[in-house]
Design a protein around this motif. Sequence first.
Motif, PDB file in Angstrom:
ATOM      1  N   ILE A 216      -6.591  -7.505  -5.926  1.00 51.58           N
ATOM      2  CA  ILE A 216      -7.095  -6.729  -4.796  1.00 51.58           C
ATOM      3  C   ILE A 216      -7.415  -7.688  -3.660  1.00 51.58           C
ATOM      4  N   SER A 217      -7.086  -7.293  -2.448  1.00 47.60           N
ATOM      5  CA  SER A 217      -7.388  -8.124  -1.286  1.00 47.60           C
ATOM      6  C   SER A 217      -8.897  -8.242  -1.125  1.00 47.60           C
ATOM      7  N   ASP A 218      -9.356  -9.344  -0.517  1.00 44.53           N
ATOM      8  CA  ASP A 218     -10.798  -9.578  -0.429  1.00 44.53           C
ATOM      9  C   ASP A 218     -11.500  -8.566   0.457  1.00 44.53           C
ATOM     10  N   ASP A 219     -10.748  -7.890   1.340  1.00 46.85           N
ATOM     11  CA  ASP A 219     -11.351  -6.841   2.166  1.00 46.85           C
ATOM     12  C   ASP A 219     -11.269  -5.471   1.501  1.00 46.85           C
ATOM     13  N   GLY A 220     -10.701  -5.411   0.311  1.00 43.92           N
ATOM     14  CA  GLY A 220     -10.646  -4.161  -0.445  1.00 43.92           C
ATOM     15  C   GLY A 220      -9.614  -3.164   0.025  1.00 43.92           C
ATOM     16  N   ARG A 221      -8.681  -3.565   0.897  1.00 42.33           N
ATOM     17  CA  ARG A 221      -7.727  -2.601   1.451  1.00 42.33           C
ATOM     18  C   ARG A 221      -6.479  -2.420   0.599  1.00 42.33           C
ATOM     19  N   VAL A 222      -6.028  -3.492  -0.078  1.00 41.48           N
ATOM     20  CA  VAL A 222      -4.694  -3.504  -0.685  1.00 41.48           C
ATOM     21  C   VAL A 222      -4.785  -3.902  -2.156  1.00 41.48           C
ATOM     22  N   ILE A 223      -4.050  -3.179  -2.983  1.00 41.38           N
ATOM     23  CA  ILE A 223      -3.842  -3.543  -4.381  1.00 41.38           C
ATOM     24  C   ILE A 223      -2.408  -4.032  -4.520  1.00 41.38           C
ATOM     25  N   ALA A 224      -2.225  -5.203  -5.114  1.00 46.48           N
ATOM     26  CA  ALA A 224      -0.892  -5.735  -5.400  1.00 46.48           C
ATOM     27  C   ALA A 224      -0.634  -5.603  -6.891  1.00 46.48           C
ATOM     28  N   VAL A 225       0.580  -5.149  -7.249  1.00 48.12           N
ATOM     29  CA  VAL A 225       0.954  -4.918  -8.644  1.00 48.12           C
ATOM     30  C   VAL A 225       2.152  -5.793  -8.984  1.00 48.12           C
ATOM     31  N   ALA A 226       2.006  -6.613 -10.014  1.00 49.21           N
ATOM     32  CA  ALA A 226       3.090  -7.482 -10.483  1.00 49.21           C
ATOM     33  C   ALA A 226       3.873  -6.766 -11.571  1.00 49.21           C
ATOM     34  N   ASN A 227       5.180  -6.637 -11.392  1.00 50.46           N
ATOM     35  CA  ASN A 227       6.007  -5.894 -12.333  1.00 50.46           C
ATOM     36  C   ASN A 227       7.040  -6.779 -13.029  1.00 50.46           C
ATOM     37  N   PHE A 272      -1.852 -12.986  -1.124  1.00 48.38           N
ATOM     38  CA  PHE A 272      -1.620 -12.921  -2.559  1.00 48.38           C
ATOM     39  C   PHE A 272      -0.660 -14.044  -2.923  1.00 48.38           C
ATOM     40  N   VAL A 273      -0.941 -14.727  -4.033  1.00 51.99           N
ATOM     41  CA  VAL A 273      -0.044 -15.765  -4.539  1.00 51.99           C
ATOM     42  C   VAL A 273       0.621 -15.216  -5.795  1.00 51.99           C
ATOM     43  N   VAL A 274       1.947 -15.366  -5.857  1.00 54.91           N
ATOM     44  CA  VAL A 274       2.750 -14.653  -6.846  1.00 54.91           C
ATOM     45  C   VAL A 274       3.498 -15.651  -7.728  1.00 54.91           C
ATOM     46  N   ALA A 275       3.333 -15.537  -9.044  1.00 58.90           N
ATOM     47  CA  ALA A 275       4.063 -16.354 -10.008  1.00 58.90           C
ATOM     48  C   ALA A 275       5.299 -15.598 -10.467  1.00 58.90           C
ATOM     49  N   LEU A 276       6.428 -16.284 -10.495  1.00 54.78           N
ATOM     50  CA  LEU A 276       7.704 -15.667 -10.862  1.00 54.78           C
ATOM     51  C   LEU A 276       8.173 -16.186 -12.219  1.00 54.78           C
ATOM     52  N   TRP A 283       5.602 -17.368  -4.497  1.00 60.45           N
ATOM     53  CA  TRP A 283       5.516 -16.641  -3.238  1.00 60.45           C
ATOM     54  C   TRP A 283       4.056 -16.574  -2.792  1.00 60.45           C
ATOM     55  N   GLU A 284       3.854 -16.698  -1.485  1.00 59.53           N
ATOM     56  CA  GLU A 284       2.555 -16.415  -0.890  1.00 59.53           C
ATOM     57  C   GLU A 284       2.727 -15.310   0.133  1.00 59.53           C
ATOM     58  N   VAL A 285       2.118 -14.153  -0.152  1.00 58.09           N
ATOM     59  CA  VAL A 285       2.312 -12.948   0.643  1.00 58.09           C
ATOM     60  C   VAL A 285       1.039 -12.664   1.432  1.00 58.09           C
ATOM     61  N   SER A 286       1.140 -12.606   2.757  1.00 58.65           N
ATOM     62  CA  SER A 286      -0.029 -12.343   3.593  1.00 58.65           C
ATOM     63  C   SER A 286      -0.407 -10.869   3.532  1.00 58.65           C
ATOM     64  N   TYR A 287      -1.707 -10.600   3.347  1.00 58.28           N
ATOM     65  CA  TYR A 287      -2.198  -9.218   3.466  1.00 58.28           C
ATOM     66  C   TYR A 287      -3.100  -9.069   4.694  1.00 58.28           C
ATOM     67  N   ASP A 288      -3.125 -10.081   5.543  1.00 57.87           N
ATOM     68  CA  ASP A 288      -3.917 -10.043   6.768  1.00 57.87           C
ATOM     69  C   ASP A 288      -3.454  -8.866   7.632  1.00 57.87           C
ATOM     70  N   PRO A 289      -4.375  -8.024   8.139  1.00 56.22           N
ATOM     71  CA  PRO A 289      -3.950  -6.915   9.018  1.00 56.22           C
ATOM     72  C   PRO A 289      -3.219  -7.412  10.257  1.00 56.22           C
ATOM     73  N   ASN A 290      -3.551  -8.617  10.697  1.00 53.66           N
ATOM     74  CA  ASN A 290      -2.844  -9.256  11.807  1.00 53.66           C
ATOM     75  C   ASN A 290      -2.233 -10.557  11.291  1.00 53.66           C
ATOM     76  N   PRO A 291      -1.152 -10.454  10.537  1.00 51.44           N
ATOM     77  CA  PRO A 291      -0.633 -11.630   9.835  1.00 51.44           C
ATOM     78  C   PRO A 291      -0.052 -12.664  10.796  1.00 51.44           C
ATOM     79  N   PRO A 292      -0.071 -13.924  10.379  1.00 51.59           N
ATOM     80  CA  PRO A 292       0.591 -14.941  11.189  1.00 51.59           C
ATOM     81  C   PRO A 292       2.100 -14.717  11.167  1.00 51.59           C
ATOM     82  N   ARG A 293       2.767 -15.259  12.181  1.00 48.95           N
ATOM     83  CA  ARG A 293       4.226 -15.155  12.209  1.00 48.95           C
ATOM     84  C   ARG A 293       4.795 -16.094  11.151  1.00 48.95           C
TER      85      ARG A 293
END
Length: 523
Positions: A216-227, A272-276, A283-293
């Motif tokens: 879960i994102s630290d601001d509580g907005r997003v849940i990421a699911v690893a499949n 989110f940091v993702v292990a494959l 992978w490092e996936v930004s969940y920032d509402p205003n993500p960097p480019r």
Amino acid sequence: MGKKRSVRPLWLSALLALAAPAAAAPDPAALYAASCAACHGLDRLGGTGPALLPENLGRLKPEQVAAVIRDGRAGTQMPAFGQALAPAEVMALAAYALTPLPRMPAWGEAEIRASRRQLADPARLPERPVFAANPLNLFVVVETGDHHITVLDGDRFEPITRFPTRFALHGGPKFSPDGRFVYLMSRDGWVTRYDLWGLTPVAEVRAGINSRNIAISDDGRVIAVANYLPHTLVMLDAATLEPLAVMTVDDAFHKKTSRVSAVYQAAPRKSFVVALKDLPEIWEVSYDPNPPRIFSGLVHNYEPGMEEGLAQPGPFPFRRVDELKEPLDDFFFDPSYDNLIGSSRDGSKGVVVNLDVRRVIKELPLLGLPHLGSGITWERQGRQVMATTNLKEPVVSVIDIGTWEVVKRIPVLGPGFFLRGHENSRYVWADVSMGPEKDKVQVIDRDTLEVAATLQPAPGKPTGHVEFTRDGRYALLSVSAPDGALVVYDAGTLEEVKRLPMRRPLGKYNVGNKISRSEGTSH
């Protein structure tokens, strides 16, 4: 003289035997359609019952699957078929459940959205807890014996409620930042949002067919699911469980896809940091509402406002760490989240990766397959150290995370899975549940790095997974047997305080410790 007996020639007996109809082998597909499909789905992807796929049942042996079919499963809706099916039919069904599907099933945004169920009206949830206990000192206890959760008062050690869950919860519950909601994930992809104040499930959705864990994102907005199945990373709106994005996990050339081993929250990085599992990448996936480019491919100029390159579209841009020799598993992060340690597949070493420069900066001699995901940190003699159990060697490894050097390998009674501590306790608790003395747990002094005590709460029964109360005064230990128990110890004297009967309790998670990121709790 008696009547002459007719003697059949041997060749005729053999011919008749060949001509006689042989006993028909069981047709597993027909048996499944008749006996199992109503609950588990015609395609074996699950319904009211779990998905019946080798990816979901991989830890069960064929004879164990056959036993469930024959005898049913106590405390669930799984009936016994031993009276209705012959032994050969039971074994045929067990083999069928463990047979891979001929093709990858579709489970994309449409299927996820269609699976979503609203279980309670969010507008009618209570404004305050419906119980008198401290909501930040609750424990969520996962009982795998009959697929239930007990919500436990961490002050009085009394159950507040007990409710059924989806089959085979996995990967650890996650809490909203205020501790009000807990998110549960089952092995077959169901994510449930449960209101701990109102003691009621709010919504659920199936985000995959075979899933590993959630973050879960630290601001509580997003849940990421690893499949694992399909090969996707799914983003859900944490408030509604509506799908926000379904990301296919593949290489930069879109030629090979990968299972997702795990996803982790990196709060300081808003990512989110993702292990494959199948690609030598992180992978490092930004969940920032205003993500960097974030740019893919060649970039001629990174100067702010003068970038020359194609930035990734969408709300969840990601960077690849792709200069790895092999896939890495089971991540542990330093407190800054600038560095992570991953475990090599052969269990011969740990690999330190800097997420800013996106490359390996150190290799550590961590023999024995360290279980880094349960690693913990504390301050020792002015230095920050982390420690981890090992899944194949009877040692606990202690590492200085300033120098990335191994400080000590502490001998213990066997390989273990879980390690726990608390900032207010002098001890670290290590289970040895992967070895021959799995009914014991060892208590290690954080300063001397010596085993201070060995506890055996239930001789002959597997023991492990310690969790502390919010203030660190008490340690709760699981006896993970069908007739198991939760055993409460005084964390200072190591004396037993209370014992609560439970059905194969496994993990237990303290709300306050999790949301405050207690140094003795894995994240």
